[in-house]
Write a protein that holds these residues in place. Structure first.
Motif, PDB file in Angstrom:
ATOM      1  N   GLN A   1     -50.234  -6.341 -58.251  1.00 12.21           N
ATOM      2  CA  GLN A   1     -50.961  -7.286 -59.107  1.00 12.21           C
ATOM      3  C   GLN A   1     -51.617  -8.376 -58.273  1.00 12.21           C
ATOM      4  O   GLN A   1     -52.758  -8.767 -58.514  1.00 12.21           O
ATOM      5  CB  GLN A   1     -50.007  -7.922 -60.120  1.00 12.21           C
TER       6      GLN A   1
ATOM      7  N   TYR B   1     -53.359  -0.871 -66.522  1.00 13.94           N
ATOM      8  CA  TYR B   1     -53.284  -2.255 -66.979  1.00 13.94           C
ATOM      9  C   TYR B   1     -52.372  -3.040 -66.037  1.00 13.94           C
ATOM     10  O   TYR B   1     -51.451  -2.464 -65.448  1.00 13.94           O
ATOM     11  CB  TYR B   1     -52.737  -2.315 -68.405  1.00 13.94           C
ATOM     12  N   PRO B   2     -52.607  -4.347 -65.910  1.00 13.66           N
ATOM     13  CA  PRO B   2     -51.811  -5.140 -64.963  1.00 13.66           C
ATOM     14  C   PRO B   2     -50.305  -4.968 -65.174  1.00 13.66           C
ATOM     15  O   PRO B   2     -49.555  -4.908 -64.209  1.00 13.66           O
ATOM     16  CB  PRO B   2     -52.245  -6.572 -65.277  1.00 13.66           C
ATOM     17  N   GLY B   3     -49.885  -4.859 -66.447  1.00 10.23           N
ATOM     18  CA  GLY B   3     -48.457  -4.731 -66.734  1.00 10.23           C
ATOM     19  C   GLY B   3     -47.832  -3.485 -66.158  1.00 10.23           C
ATOM     20  O   GLY B   3     -46.612  -3.370 -66.079  1.00 10.23           O
ATOM     21  N   GLN B   4     -48.662  -2.514 -65.749  1.00 12.92           N
ATOM     22  CA  GLN B   4     -48.113  -1.275 -65.202  1.00 12.92           C
ATOM     23  C   GLN B   4     -47.987  -1.315 -63.683  1.00 12.92           C
ATOM     24  O   GLN B   4     -47.551  -0.350 -63.071  1.00 12.92           O
ATOM     25  CB  GLN B   4     -49.015  -0.101 -65.595  1.00 12.92           C
ATOM     26  N   LEU B   5     -48.415  -2.438 -63.084  1.00 11.59           N
ATOM     27  CA  LEU B   5     -48.393  -2.531 -61.627  1.00 11.59           C
ATOM     28  C   LEU B   5     -47.216  -3.378 -61.155  1.00 11.59           C
ATOM     29  O   LEU B   5     -46.700  -4.209 -61.896  1.00 11.59           O
ATOM     30  CB  LEU B   5     -49.692  -3.164 -61.117  1.00 11.59           C
TER      31      LEU B   5
END
Lengths: 253, 383
Positions: A153, A144-148
């Motif tokens: 991102q 998920y984007p929040g993990q990058l």
């Protein structure tokens, strides 16, 4: 459909005497600019100079109020269909990435091809993985984007725009929200894109990047284009005093 | 698709914020055994003079109230008695009332010999809810399951075919009626509320004005008056001979009322979505509805879960107001059960019974929404 269609024009984007106001504030004051196919234009200028508004007008996120704006032979009019058509050909990358946080990277990438272009899902995924490879993060597809990281991102955001296979890419300060160590990885991707012949308008203060990539440098201040020149002239012998001052400020550090 | 693990819940974040305060005390106070009961008590119950006073006051209150309550509710209670005189002789609670009257309280005026039908309907309904609670079951067949369940429930309640006697809605009552009002209210009001919330943010002035007008009108009047209007005034506007079922009128009132309130909860969620999300969707060429359904609503509704569930719970309990238009919902049957003169003194037991049922459903909704929030939290962490 649109009166401005001169098929197979050499120019990708044409702005003719474009004006825009925010209330009484004149954000864009008589902007005329032509971007040829394959040309890379870098726009710089102090904050509030209208550079972001300018490129946001190009894909209809903001509407110009006077003058003509023709993108890929389609004139942007109040008609929604003209905006829809322009957006199919124009990809955009934002300062704050704007990935969809509730979707995985891969889902972010295939969403628009599947829903807007009605592409079969398998093909969209194949293209998405290809572009993820092009921005050097194929292994992050199911995160998920929040993990990058921010740099990752932003590269996903670039891949997301590319998945629509646009003819023109707009970059609105793509590295301004990044930590310094991540700026290079994003700029590298953009340089590769430029080398591939993509038509690009980039709003940025990364002058090193501008020097290597730009065909044309544009300096904006107070809603007008103050200076427009090839980078070699722009950086060495700018015409206007304001440009010289701005350059000395941002090149000083 | 594998969801990443939840690393931090809101509760933990708050718990973490409190730690430094605790740590401060630890440095001042003499060392004590960590993790022991005494240590825990010292840290949580007697850490300061005001804290100690509150602890003592609470303990006193518990000592005063709990033993008599247990005495009344369990020890001296009459659990079973055919004659209310036995209850009157005893000191404790008269649970015999529930024993005698539970079928009326649960099913109201529904024909006595047919009570198995609403019972089965409620059971099926509860099972369908239980199944729906597991995210693993969120597949297309779940919708089919619901259509079948509701169809069977309707068949059971109405009858009229397959050898089941027909039971008109006027005779429906008790728990099934309350559940019908709540479930239909939630299911119908929710989509309407989303449309209203989107309408309120629309760029089209007419749509916006209509949405704002409806929401503000409904929010400006009490539910009782909406129900009353639905019940009394709607028939006045209908042509001669056309009648709308009383239950349906109540449902319409509840749906409209709930939709207006829910719309504001949904709007709160919509407003918390950053502008960049809208712009990114626009720039990719998504249409308004694609953008709304695929990008905005999934995020907005997740954020709005607490106020939405709050509204569901409040609406579930508000269904009891249908008493004013003569529907026998759970609370009304609990009250009506007491009209039998010998049992009249034991109203506390009757209301406690109904209250317990309301509480069970509400508490379930509350806990489930917490679970859902945590589950959806995974993956959607904004950088």
């Amino acid at each position: 459909m649109s009166e401005g269609s001169k098929p197979e024009t050499a120019s990708a984007i044409t702005l003719e005497h474009v004006h825009k106001w925010y209330g009484s504030f004149h954000v864009l004051n008589d902007i005329s600019l032509t971007v040829r196919r394959g040309e890379r234009v870098v726009i710089c200028g102090p904050s509030g100079s209208g550079k972001s508004t300018l490129i946001r007008c190009v894909n209809g996120l903001e509407r110009h109020e006077k003058g003509r704006l023709i993108v890929n032979a389609t004139e942007l009019t109040p008609d929604v269909r003209s905006v829809e058509r322009v957006r199919r050909d124009v990809g955009m990358v934002f300062q704050s990435f704007n990935l969809f946080p509730h979707l995985t990277v891969l889902e972010n990438l295939v969403l628009a091809p599947v829903w807007v272009k009605k592409m079969p899902k398998a093909e969209a995924q194949r293209i998405a993985l290809e572009y993820l490879g092009r921005v050097h993060i194929p292994e992050q597809a199911n995160k998920y984007p929040g993990q990058l990281s921010g740099g990752q991102q932003q590269r996903v955001a670039i891949a997301r725009a590319l998945c629509m296979q646009p003819q023109i890419m707009l970059f609105d300060e793509p590295t301004s929200a990044l930590d310094p160590e991540m700026i290079k990885e994003v700029l590298d991707v953009m340089v590769e894109l430029a080398e591939g012949g993509m038509t690009m308008i980039v709003v940025t203060h990364e002058m090193g990047f501008a020097r290597t990539v730009a065909n044309t440098m544009v300096f904006m201040d107070g809603g007008t284009i103050v200076e427009m020149a090839p980078p070699e002239t722009f950086f060495t012998a700018p015409n206007s005093e304001r440009t010289r001052k701005f350059l000395s400020q941002i090149l000083a550090h | 698709m594998s969801q990443p693990p939840v690393t931090q819940t809101p509760d933990e974040i708050f718990a973490r914020e409190e730690e430094p305060v605790d740590g401060l005390h630890k440095e001042e106070a003499p060392p004590r055994a960590r993790g022991s009961v005494l240590g825990w008590m010292q840290a949580n119950l007697f850490s300061s003079i005001p804290n100690t006073l509150v602890t003592i006051a609470c303990a006193a209150l518990l000592v005063i109230t709990v033993p008599p309550l247990i005495q009344w509710a369990f020890v001296e209670a009459v659990w079973s008695a055919a004659d209310p005189a036995q209850c009157r002789a005893a000191e404790g609670a008269c649970w015999a009332l529930i024993e005698q009257k539970h079928r009326f309280i649960l099913f109201g005026l529904y024909p006595f010999d047919e009570h198995w039908r609403p019972l089965l309907a409620v059971a099926l309904f509860v099972i369908a809810i239980a199944v729906s609670c597991f995210p693993g079951f969120w597949r297309p067949w779940l919708a089919v399951l619901w259509v079948c369940t509701l169809g069977i429930c309707a068949l059971l309640m109405w009858g009229g075919i397959l050898g089941l006697t027909f039971v008109e809605t006027e005779r429906w009552g008790g728990l099934p009626l309350t559940l019908i009002l709540a479930a239909v209210g939630i299911v119908c009001a929710f989509p309407i509320s989303i449309v209203l919330a989107l309408g309120r943010r629309s760029e089209m002035p007419a749509v916006r004005a209509l949405s704002v007008g409806f929401i503000e009108l409904i929010r400006g009047v009490p539910l009782i008056s909406v129900l009353f209007m639905a019940s009394v005034m709607v028939p006045l506007f209908l042509p001669e001979g056309v009648t709308v079922n009383k239950l349906l009128r109540a449902l319409i009132g509840i749906v409209l009322f709930t939709a207006a309130y829910l719309a504001e909860a949904v709007r709160g969620g919509l407003q918390s979505i950053p502008r960049g999300q809208f712009e990114a969707a626009d720039a990719l060429g998504l249409s308004y509805w694609q953008k709304t359904v695929l990008i905005i609503l999934p995020q907005a509704l997740k954020i709005a879960i607490p106020p939405i569930v709050n509204q569901f719970i409040s609406m579930f309990k508000d269904t009891s107001l249908v008493i004013i238009i003569g529907l026998f919902d759970l609370l009304t049957t609990a009250k009506t059960a007491l009209t039998d003169p010998p049992w009249r003194p034991f109203y506390v037991e009757s209301y406690l019974f109904a209250g317990l049922i309301y509480w069970a459903f509400s508490f379930f909704m509350s806990r489930y929404s917490l679970f859902l929030e945590r589950r959806l939290e995974a993956g959607a962490k904004r950088a």
